[in-house]
Design a protein around this motif. Structure first.
Motif, PDB file in Angstrom:
ATOM      1  N   ASN A 191      34.535  47.062  38.141  1.00 33.76           N
ATOM      2  CA  ASN A 191      36.058  47.305  37.959  1.00 33.76           C
ATOM      3  C   ASN A 191      36.483  45.861  38.325  1.00 33.76           C
ATOM      4  OD1 ASN A 191      38.507  47.797  37.702  1.00 33.76           O
ATOM      5  ND2 ASN A 191      38.369  49.866  38.813  1.00 33.76           N
ATOM      6  N   LYS A 192      37.045  45.270  37.453  1.00 35.46           N
ATOM      7  CA  LYS A 192      37.770  43.949  37.843  1.00 35.46           C
ATOM      8  C   LYS A 192      39.053  43.847  37.827  1.00 35.46           C
ATOM      9  CE  LYS A 192      33.735  41.813  38.402  1.00 35.46           C
ATOM     10  NZ  LYS A 192      33.112  41.573  39.753  1.00 35.46           N
ATOM     11  N   GLU A 193      39.701  44.999  38.049  1.00 39.54           N
ATOM     12  CA  GLU A 193      41.364  44.982  38.081  1.00 39.54           C
ATOM     13  C   GLU A 193      41.929  44.120  39.157  1.00 39.54           C
ATOM     14  OE1 GLU A 193      44.545  48.348  38.744  1.00 39.54           O
ATOM     15  OE2 GLU A 193      43.099  48.931  37.048  1.00 39.54           O
ATOM     16  N   ILE A 194      41.408  44.317  40.287  1.00 41.58           N
ATOM     17  CA  ILE A 194      41.832  43.684  41.463  1.00 41.58           C
ATOM     18  C   ILE A 194      41.788  42.118  41.151  1.00 41.58           C
ATOM     19  CG2 ILE A 194      41.685  43.176  43.907  1.00 41.58           C
ATOM     20  CD1 ILE A 194      40.672  45.883  44.196  1.00 41.58           C
ATOM     21  N   GLN A 195      40.657  41.678  40.801  1.00 47.86           N
ATOM     22  CA  GLN A 195      40.360  40.043  40.622  1.00 47.86           C
ATOM     23  C   GLN A 195      41.339  39.597  39.357  1.00 47.86           C
ATOM     24  OE1 GLN A 195      38.029  42.534  41.234  1.00 47.86           O
ATOM     25  NE2 GLN A 195      36.089  41.455  41.795  1.00 47.86           N
ATOM     26  N   MET A 196      41.600  40.592  38.378  1.00 46.68           N
ATOM     27  CA  MET A 196      42.486  40.285  37.367  1.00 46.68           C
ATOM     28  C   MET A 196      43.895  40.007  37.742  1.00 46.68           C
ATOM     29  SD  MET A 196      40.756  39.511  34.919  1.00 46.68           S
ATOM     30  CE  MET A 196      42.039  39.184  33.804  1.00 46.68           C
ATOM     31  N   MET A 197      44.394  40.997  38.676  1.00 45.45           N
ATOM     32  CA  MET A 197      45.676  40.959  39.088  1.00 45.45           C
ATOM     33  C   MET A 197      46.093  39.595  39.928  1.00 45.45           C
ATOM     34  SD  MET A 197      47.341  43.544  37.821  1.00 45.45           S
ATOM     35  CE  MET A 197      46.281  43.409  36.351  1.00 45.45           C
ATOM     36  N   GLU A 198      44.847  39.234  40.911  1.00 45.34           N
ATOM     37  CA  GLU A 198      45.101  38.004  41.484  1.00 45.34           C
ATOM     38  C   GLU A 198      45.065  36.924  40.683  1.00 45.34           C
ATOM     39  OE1 GLU A 198      43.803  37.322  45.612  1.00 45.34           O
ATOM     40  OE2 GLU A 198      45.843  38.494  45.032  1.00 45.34           O
ATOM     41  N   LEU A 199      44.318  36.883  39.768  1.00 47.25           N
ATOM     42  CA  LEU A 199      44.322  35.701  38.469  1.00 47.25           C
ATOM     43  C   LEU A 199      45.610  35.497  37.917  1.00 47.25           C
ATOM     44  CD1 LEU A 199      40.528  35.725  37.287  1.00 47.25           C
ATOM     45  CD2 LEU A 199      41.886  33.983  38.802  1.00 47.25           C
ATOM     46  N   ILE A 200      46.167  36.579  37.308  1.00 48.62           N
ATOM     47  CA  ILE A 200      47.436  36.465  36.601  1.00 48.62           C
ATOM     48  C   ILE A 200      48.552  36.255  37.419  1.00 48.62           C
ATOM     49  CG2 ILE A 200      48.097  39.088  36.853  1.00 48.62           C
ATOM     50  CD1 ILE A 200      48.169  36.708  33.544  1.00 48.62           C
ATOM     51  N   HIS A 201      48.622  36.443  38.718  1.00 50.11           N
ATOM     52  CA  HIS A 201      49.677  36.227  39.484  1.00 50.11           C
ATOM     53  C   HIS A 201      49.538  34.638  39.762  1.00 50.11           C
ATOM     54  CE1 HIS A 201      50.446  40.471  40.376  1.00 50.11           C
ATOM     55  NE2 HIS A 201      51.658  40.112  40.919  1.00 50.11           N
ATOM     56  N   ALA A 202      48.214  34.269  40.109  1.00 41.90           N
ATOM     57  CA  ALA A 202      48.259  32.856  40.277  1.00 41.90           C
ATOM     58  C   ALA A 202      48.403  32.205  39.083  1.00 41.90           C
ATOM     59  CB  ALA A 202      46.767  32.648  40.445  1.00 41.90           C
ATOM     60  N   LYS A 214      46.404  37.117  47.431  1.00 44.47           N
ATOM     61  CA  LYS A 214      46.417  38.212  48.287  1.00 44.47           C
ATOM     62  C   LYS A 214      45.184  38.338  49.260  1.00 44.47           C
ATOM     63  CE  LYS A 214      47.286  43.185  48.408  1.00 44.47           C
ATOM     64  NZ  LYS A 214      46.079  43.657  48.574  1.00 44.47           N
ATOM     65  N   MET A 215      43.813  38.475  48.533  1.00 41.96           N
ATOM     66  CA  MET A 215      42.731  38.437  49.327  1.00 41.96           C
ATOM     67  C   MET A 215      42.317  37.027  49.758  1.00 41.96           C
ATOM     68  SD  MET A 215      41.893  41.455  48.291  1.00 41.96           S
ATOM     69  CE  MET A 215      40.148  41.632  48.408  1.00 41.96           C
ATOM     70  N   CYS A 216      41.786  37.130  51.167  1.00 41.39           N
ATOM     71  CA  CYS A 216      41.362  35.773  51.769  1.00 41.39           C
ATOM     72  C   CYS A 216      40.508  34.802  50.905  1.00 41.39           C
ATOM     73  CB  CYS A 216      40.845  36.140  53.149  1.00 41.39           C
ATOM     74  SG  CYS A 216      40.399  34.598  54.017  1.00 41.39           S
ATOM     75  N   PRO A 217      40.690  33.853  50.530  1.00 42.20           N
ATOM     76  CA  PRO A 217      39.659  32.955  49.909  1.00 42.20           C
ATOM     77  C   PRO A 217      38.317  32.954  50.769  1.00 42.20           C
ATOM     78  CG  PRO A 217      41.860  31.891  49.624  1.00 42.20           C
ATOM     79  CD  PRO A 217      42.158  33.001  50.435  1.00 42.20           C
ATOM     80  N   PRO A 218      37.319  32.898  50.174  1.00 41.96           N
ATOM     81  CA  PRO A 218      36.022  32.631  51.008  1.00 41.96           C
ATOM     82  C   PRO A 218      35.896  31.357  51.834  1.00 41.96           C
ATOM     83  CG  PRO A 218      35.519  33.520  48.833  1.00 41.96           C
ATOM     84  CD  PRO A 218      36.934  32.900  48.595  1.00 41.96           C
ATOM     85  N   SER A 485      45.155  34.971  32.004  1.00 41.71           N
ATOM     86  CA  SER A 485      44.219  34.937  33.131  1.00 41.71           C
ATOM     87  C   SER A 485      42.814  35.672  32.204  1.00 41.71           C
ATOM     88  CB  SER A 485      44.256  35.618  34.446  1.00 41.71           C
ATOM     89  OG  SER A 485      44.478  37.299  34.002  1.00 41.71           O
ATOM     90  N   ALA A 486      41.676  35.192  32.742  1.00 42.42           N
ATOM     91  CA  ALA A 486      40.572  35.645  32.108  1.00 42.42           C
ATOM     92  C   ALA A 486      39.437  35.623  32.853  1.00 42.42           C
ATOM     93  CB  ALA A 486      40.184  34.747  30.729  1.00 42.42           C
ATOM     94  N   LEU A 487      38.454  36.442  33.042  1.00 43.65           N
ATOM     95  CA  LEU A 487      37.389  36.425  34.033  1.00 43.65           C
ATOM     96  C   LEU A 487      36.045  36.993  32.967  1.00 43.65           C
ATOM     97  CD1 LEU A 487      36.136  36.582  36.582  1.00 43.65           C
ATOM     98  CD2 LEU A 487      36.783  38.934  36.997  1.00 43.65           C
ATOM     99  N   GLY A 488      34.713  36.187  33.316  1.00 41.75           N
ATOM    100  CA  GLY A 488      33.758  36.720  32.408  1.00 41.75           C
ATOM    101  C   GLY A 488      33.095  35.445  31.732  1.00 41.75           C
ATOM    102  N   THR A 489      32.374  35.880  30.629  1.00 41.54           N
ATOM    103  CA  THR A 489      31.701  34.686  29.829  1.00 41.54           C
ATOM    104  C   THR A 489      32.882  34.474  28.967  1.00 41.54           C
ATOM    105  OG1 THR A 489      29.364  35.426  29.974  1.00 41.54           O
ATOM    106  CG2 THR A 489      30.024  34.158  28.448  1.00 41.54           C
ATOM    107  N   LEU A 490      33.510  33.364  28.932  1.00 38.41           N
ATOM    108  CA  LEU A 490      34.650  32.807  28.371  1.00 38.41           C
ATOM    109  C   LEU A 490      34.564  32.055  26.880  1.00 38.41           C
ATOM    110  CD1 LEU A 490      37.159  32.511  31.522  1.00 38.41           C
ATOM    111  CD2 LEU A 490      36.341  34.600  30.166  1.00 38.41           C
TER     112      LEU A 490
END
Length: 519
Positions: A191-202, A214-218, A485-490
């Protein structure tokens, strides 16, 4: 058991009940035929406590130090209260991203008075209490639910946790490890909803306020330290940016406790900290843009069962703030579009009759998810379509979502609009039956506007929304540039200029129309 035996049992039960009614009737001279809608003769009517007439009104008091106290009284033995701070990841523009993520993990650790989480938990358990802390892009919330007898203890704990934390090196390191584990778990979660919300806000707010992570970058995990955390708190966690909110207690009692425990200076007021930082007061600047992460998701799974490989895409445009006059209309539009996963159904705003189900998921079997979101903040908002499909259908998915985005400006079926409004109203009233949600609603409204509008205000505002209102706000969306925003094999993701053409309201894309008509 035989049918005859069941019949005898039922007959016996009915006979016993009839005898009881006859006895009660004969001894109390009451007619057993009195309908339930009328009081029984000779029985006094129980009157409610007239002192509780004002329980549905939120009372607000501002203390001399700038702190605001807001509460509503409710029946019951338990209460929920907490502290909301007008601070979140959007205020980290001058800092390293991830500070609020650390503060969330460090909540209820050692303070000037308490040794740590274990002592605080033990105190709360005496009153059946629990505690929690949540950070978002614009708010930090510390909350406690417990029996009313423990209100004094709860307010004291909140004052210590918010104003006098210690943040030992050991606690900071433990939080660092917890965040690292959380980020690793997210990367394995299908489930990539959290990461996608991060990306679309960015993408939508590039390098400013709401677009900050919102999530701390590594890369920031080993850098954030105790001094930086206290420096941030010194400038952002001030009394004039706080609200103590409560649900289930007398307002005067909460004010008295706030004056007792929240008048001392914070622990960082006398610390020698970096002076180059200032309080962040920046406004959100919507920019639009593209944010992508090309990543192989073919082996993503939380267990031994393989999951289908998916690629994810979000399309978004700027909506409005939660204080704007169009806010309720956007909420109705969001309920109208609805959507969800290919196997999810039911629940307000997610039914099979929402547009993203009828026009997208039901027509295109290869789409795994199509969901509408409306995020509203103090100075901006984001209306989002989120979709998932196999990577080789990514171009088709983008075209379908963009076509449905534009169809929001067209004629709306009366039954669909009425259903969306009822779903939104029912979700509003159902959620506000929960004491913790009432607490959060009080705190967020008072923090943003200084007062609270009652649920009936929003219920009536939803009822007044017309088809014209919904179509007008849908059209306004296209005044802003598109965010993607997009995530995966693009490999199959269309170029940005192609997506902009698909989302152009004046020049509808031929590809979008053709794809939309596929069955």
């Amino acid at each position: 058991m035989s049918g005859k035996k069941i019949t005898r049992l039922v007959s016996t039960a009915v006979a016993k009940r009839s005898a009881t009614l006859r006895y009660y009737s004969s001894t109390n001279k009451i007619n057993i035929d009195t309908p339930l809608s009328k009081p029984l003769p000779g029985i006094s009517v129980v009157k409610g406590d007239t002192k509780f007439d004002s329980h549905s009104k939120t009372q607000v008091t501002k203390l001399s130090n700038g702190l605001t106290v807001a509460s509503e009284d409710h029946w019951g033995q338990f209460a929920t209260l907490g502290v909301l701070v007008n601070s979140g990841s959007r205020n980290e523009v001058a800092y390293l991203g991830g500070i609020n993520h650390f503060l969330e993990k460090l909540a209820y650790s050692s303070t000037d008075k308490f040794q740590g989480k274990q002592e605080i938990s033990t105190l709360l358990e005496k009153y059946g209490g629990i505690c929690d802390c949540q950070s978002s892009r614009d708010t930090m919330i510390h909350a406690i639910s417990l029996q009313k007898a423990g209100l004094d203890t709860a307010v004291e704990i909140l004052s210590e946790v918010v104003l006098r934390p210690c943040f030992t090196e050991e606690e900071v390191e433990q939080s660092r490890q917890a965040i690292d584990f959380e980020l690793e778990t997210l990367s394995m979660n299908p489930n990539k909803e959290i990461q996608m919300m991060e990306l679309i806000h960015a993408a939508a707010y590039r390098q400013n306020t709401l677009g900050l992570p919102k999530m701390c970058p590594p890369e920031n995990l080993p850098i954030i330290n105790r001094d930086l955390l206290f420096t941030y708190l010194k400038h952002q966690c001030t009394f004039d940016e706080m609200v103590i909110a409560g649900s289930g207690m007398h307002h005067e009692e909460l004010v008295e406790l706030a004056e007792k425990y929240f008048t001392r200076s914070p622990s960082w007021s006398n610390m020698q900290l970096d002076t180059q930082y200032r309080k962040d007061k920046s406004y959100a600047q919507y920019t639009g843009g593209l944010a992508t992460v090309n990543e192989d998701l073919s082996n993503v799974s939380l267990g031994p069962t393989p999951m289908p490989e998916l690629a994810h895409v979000c399309l978004a445009m700027e909506s409005c703030s939660h204080q704007h006059e169009d806010f309720v209309a956007y909420c109705v539009l969001n309920a109208l579009m609805g959507g969800g996963g290919s196997f999810s159904a039911g629940g307000p705003g997610k039914g099979m009759y929402t547009r993203l189900y009828k026009n997208v998921l039901n027509r295109h079997f290869w789409i795994e998810n199509a969901t509408a979101f409306n995020h509203s903040y103090a100075d901006s908002g984001l209306f989002i379509f989120y979709g998932s499909a196999h990577p080789h259908r990514l171009a088709d998915l983008t075209a379908v979502l963009s076509a449905e985005f534009k169809r929001m400006t067209e004629k709306i079926d009366k039954a669909d609009l009425a259903r969306a409004k009822r779903q939104l109203q029912s979700m509003l009233m159902m959620n506000l039956e929960s004491r913790p949600i009432i607490f959060e609603d009080i705190g967020r409204q008072v923090l943003s506007s200084g007062h609270r509008k009652q649920p009936l205000y929003f219920y009536d505002a939803i009822e007044r929304i017309t088809e014209s209102d919904v179509r007008n706000v849908a059209t306004k969306l296209f005044n802003s540039p598109v965010s993607v925003s997009a995530l995966g094999t693009l490999n199959m993701l269309p170029d940005s200029h192609v997506i902009k053409s698909m989302m152009n309201l004046d020049k509808p894309s031929l590809a979008s129309r053709l794809l939309y008509n596929r069955r």
